[in-house]
Design an enzyme around this catalytic site. Structure first.
Site, PDB file in Angstrom:
ATOM      1  N   LYS A   1      -2.362  -2.164   8.006  1.00 27.53           N
ATOM      2  CA  LYS A   1      -3.455  -1.561   8.761  1.00 27.53           C
ATOM      3  C   LYS A   1      -3.420  -2.048  10.199  1.00 27.53           C
ATOM      4  O   LYS A   1      -3.165  -3.216  10.463  1.00 27.53           O
ATOM      5  CB  LYS A   1      -4.788  -1.916   8.111  1.00 27.53           C
ATOM      6  CG  LYS A   1      -4.979  -1.269   6.732  1.00 27.53           C
ATOM      7  CD  LYS A   1      -6.341  -1.569   6.162  1.00 27.53           C
ATOM      8  CE  LYS A   1      -6.545  -0.861   4.830  1.00 27.53           C
ATOM      9  NZ  LYS A   1      -7.878  -1.144   4.261  1.00 27.53           N
TER      10      LYS A   1
ATOM     11  N   ARG B   1       0.036  -2.399  -6.566  1.00 24.80           N
ATOM     12  CA  ARG B   1      -0.370  -3.433  -5.606  1.00 24.80           C
ATOM     13  C   ARG B   1      -1.402  -4.367  -6.235  1.00 24.80           C
ATOM     14  O   ARG B   1      -1.302  -5.596  -6.114  1.00 24.80           O
ATOM     15  CB  ARG B   1      -0.941  -2.753  -4.358  1.00 24.80           C
ATOM     16  CG  ARG B   1      -1.542  -3.697  -3.314  1.00 24.80           C
ATOM     17  CD  ARG B   1      -1.945  -2.877  -2.098  1.00 24.80           C
ATOM     18  NE  ARG B   1      -2.841  -3.576  -1.191  1.00 24.80           N
ATOM     19  CZ  ARG B   1      -2.444  -4.392  -0.219  1.00 24.80           C
ATOM     20  NH1 ARG B   1      -1.165  -4.655  -0.053  1.00 24.80           N
ATOM     21  NH2 ARG B   1      -3.326  -4.967   0.590  1.00 24.80           N
TER      22      ARG B   1
ATOM     23  N   ARG C   1       0.866  -1.179   0.000  1.00 27.67           N
ATOM     24  CA  ARG C   1       0.000   0.000   0.000  1.00 27.67           C
ATOM     25  C   ARG C   1       0.905   1.231   0.000  1.00 27.67           C
ATOM     26  O   ARG C   1       2.070   1.174   0.412  1.00 27.67           O
ATOM     27  CB  ARG C   1      -0.882   0.038   1.247  1.00 27.67           C
ATOM     28  CG  ARG C   1      -1.814  -1.155   1.402  1.00 27.67           C
ATOM     29  CD  ARG C   1      -2.586  -1.034   2.710  1.00 27.67           C
ATOM     30  NE  ARG C   1      -3.537  -2.131   2.903  1.00 27.67           N
ATOM     31  CZ  ARG C   1      -3.289  -3.250   3.568  1.00 27.67           C
ATOM     32  NH1 ARG C   1      -2.085  -3.416   4.136  1.00 27.67           N
ATOM     33  NH2 ARG C   1      -4.208  -4.186   3.691  1.00 27.67           N
TER      34      ARG C   1
ATOM     35  N   HIS D   1      -4.207  -9.035   3.875  1.00 32.75           N
ATOM     36  CA  HIS D   1      -5.662  -8.986   3.996  1.00 32.75           C
ATOM     37  C   HIS D   1      -6.115  -9.821   5.189  1.00 32.75           C
ATOM     38  O   HIS D   1      -5.709 -10.975   5.341  1.00 32.75           O
ATOM     39  CB  HIS D   1      -6.324  -9.552   2.733  1.00 32.75           C
ATOM     40  CG  HIS D   1      -6.256  -8.626   1.563  1.00 32.75           C
ATOM     41  ND1 HIS D   1      -6.389  -9.056   0.260  1.00 32.75           N
ATOM     42  CD2 HIS D   1      -6.067  -7.279   1.489  1.00 32.75           C
ATOM     43  CE1 HIS D   1      -6.283  -8.026  -0.558  1.00 32.75           C
ATOM     44  NE2 HIS D   1      -6.088  -6.939   0.154  1.00 32.75           N
TER      45      HIS D   1
ATOM     46  N   HIS E   1      -2.407   2.651  -5.790  1.00 33.18           N
ATOM     47  CA  HIS E   1      -2.549   1.231  -5.479  1.00 33.18           C
ATOM     48  C   HIS E   1      -2.534   0.339  -6.718  1.00 33.18           C
ATOM     49  O   HIS E   1      -2.678  -0.881  -6.592  1.00 33.18           O
ATOM     50  CB  HIS E   1      -3.838   0.987  -4.697  1.00 33.18           C
ATOM     51  CG  HIS E   1      -3.715   1.304  -3.237  1.00 33.18           C
ATOM     52  ND1 HIS E   1      -4.787   1.545  -2.427  1.00 33.18           N
ATOM     53  CD2 HIS E   1      -2.617   1.434  -2.437  1.00 33.18           C
ATOM     54  CE1 HIS E   1      -4.373   1.810  -1.196  1.00 33.18           C
ATOM     55  NE2 HIS E   1      -3.064   1.747  -1.186  1.00 33.18           N
TER      56      HIS E   1
ATOM     57  N   TYR F   1      -9.434 -10.434  -6.739  1.00 34.32           N
ATOM     58  CA  TYR F   1      -8.457 -10.466  -7.832  1.00 34.32           C
ATOM     59  C   TYR F   1      -8.630 -11.685  -8.727  1.00 34.32           C
ATOM     60  O   TYR F   1      -8.130 -11.697  -9.844  1.00 34.32           O
ATOM     61  CB  TYR F   1      -7.034 -10.435  -7.261  1.00 34.32           C
ATOM     62  CG  TYR F   1      -6.714  -9.159  -6.537  1.00 34.32           C
ATOM     63  CD1 TYR F   1      -6.502  -7.976  -7.234  1.00 34.32           C
ATOM     64  CD2 TYR F   1      -6.661  -9.123  -5.150  1.00 34.32           C
ATOM     65  CE1 TYR F   1      -6.232  -6.795  -6.567  1.00 34.32           C
ATOM     66  CE2 TYR F   1      -6.390  -7.947  -4.469  1.00 34.32           C
ATOM     67  CZ  TYR F   1      -6.181  -6.785  -5.189  1.00 34.32           C
ATOM     68  OH  TYR F   1      -5.918  -5.620  -4.528  1.00 34.32           O
TER      69      TYR F   1
END
Length: 321
Positions: A193, A267, A169, A290, A264, A299
């Protein structure tokens, strides 16, 4: 002389102060106990202040709000009612609904409300847009265009190689410290995150670009200043996200990709190219950081060739025996 009763404006100010105190306490909980990032905290604060303004228009305190108040707030967002606003997207409404759920769960834990007005909330189904990706030829064109031995060129090449090579990110790329990259063992250690750390392999091209930058580019930019961040600006300070955006857009524009690039995009391309090359979903999930594999599954919709290839290799009646 009798003291005048509080005016409407005085009452509104008192209500605002009470609500802001609730919001600040909630945000402190998120920051210190759950470790949420500054960007997430800012988004929560914006959402809650918008909700507070809506309640103030009804002369309603947050601790006395009912399910109908919350539902009406979200409905107003969906229709764009009030002050000529455009309707909010389903994703925005879902984010605000999630924020309010978390806010009221906190108020219940603190015993500031006896019931949760978001308990029966049914937000609209989330509409997920497929992320924009580049083909490998486009990625190669972008990376190969960043040439030269000057410090800025070495930094930019290393930055782009790491973002694509590790699927970072934007916030993770600018947050990398020199000690987060192990060139000998071939891995990077980004902080995602919630400040969650993960280990991501660092490929040969990315490692070589970082090595050149550390050897011949970064020392000239940083000078004698003690700067822990890996990627720095031209003054030797830590690179900001805005600075990273400008770097990406500048190089993308030079190779005709400015209409296809966002911070992004590299990524998204990293994940799609791994899945297309046969990498399993669980490994890609780990590398992207994730929490939920359903996010990574997005994806898989971008690789029809891969799906077709797997089908014909795996299904017992897909090919003649």
């Amino acid at each position: 002389m009798a003291v005048a009763a509080p005016t409407r404006t005085d009452g509104e100010r008192a209500t605002d102060a009470r609500f802001e105190a609730l919001v600040l306490d909630f945000l402190a909980h998120l920051e210190f106990e759950r470790g949420l990032s500054r960007n997430t905290l800012d988004a929560y604060r914006t959402d809650l202040l918008q909700y507070g303004a809506f309640l103030a228009g009804r002369d309603r305190d947050a601790t006395a709000a009912e399910g109908g108040d919350v539902a009406d707030f979200l409905a107003d967002l969906a229709t764009g009612s009030g002050e000529g606003r455009a309707p909010s997207s389903a994703a925005t409404i879902n984010r605000k609904a999630a924020c309010l759920r978390s806010f009221y769960r906190h108020l219940r834990r603190e015993e500031l409300v006896s019931s949760d007005p978001t308990a029966a909330l049914a937000p609209p189904a989330k509409s997920r847009k497929l992320p924009r990706v580049l083909s490998y030829a486009e990625v190669k064109r972008l990376l190969d265009s960043v040439r030269g031995g000057d410090p800025v060129a070495l930094r930019d090449r290393a930055l782009l190689e790491v973002m694509y090579g590790c699927g970072l990110r934007a916030s993770e790329a600018v947050g990398l410290e020199v000690g987060d990259v192990d060139l000998r063992r071939g891995y990077a250690r980004p902080h995602g995150k919630g400040n969650k750390e993960r280990i991501v392999p660092l490929g040969r091209e990315a490692a070589a670009a970082v090595s050149r930058y550390l050897r011949s580019g970064r020392p000239e930019l940083v000078g004698s200043k003690p700067e822990p961040r890996l990627f720095v600006n031209f003054r030797g300070g830590s690179l900001s996200r805005q600075g990273l955006y400008k770097i990406i857009q500048g190089h993308a524009k030079r190779v005709g990709l400015d209409g296809k690039m966002s911070p992004h995009t590299l990524r998204h391309s990293f994940a799609t190219h791994l899945l297309s090359g046969g990498c399993d979903l669980r490994s890609v999930q780990e590398m992207l950081g994730h929490a939920d594999v359903s996010t990574t599954q997005l994806y898989t919709h971008l690789s029809p060739e891969r799906i077709k290839d797997v089908y014909f290799k795996a299904h017992p009646r897909a090919v003649s025996r």
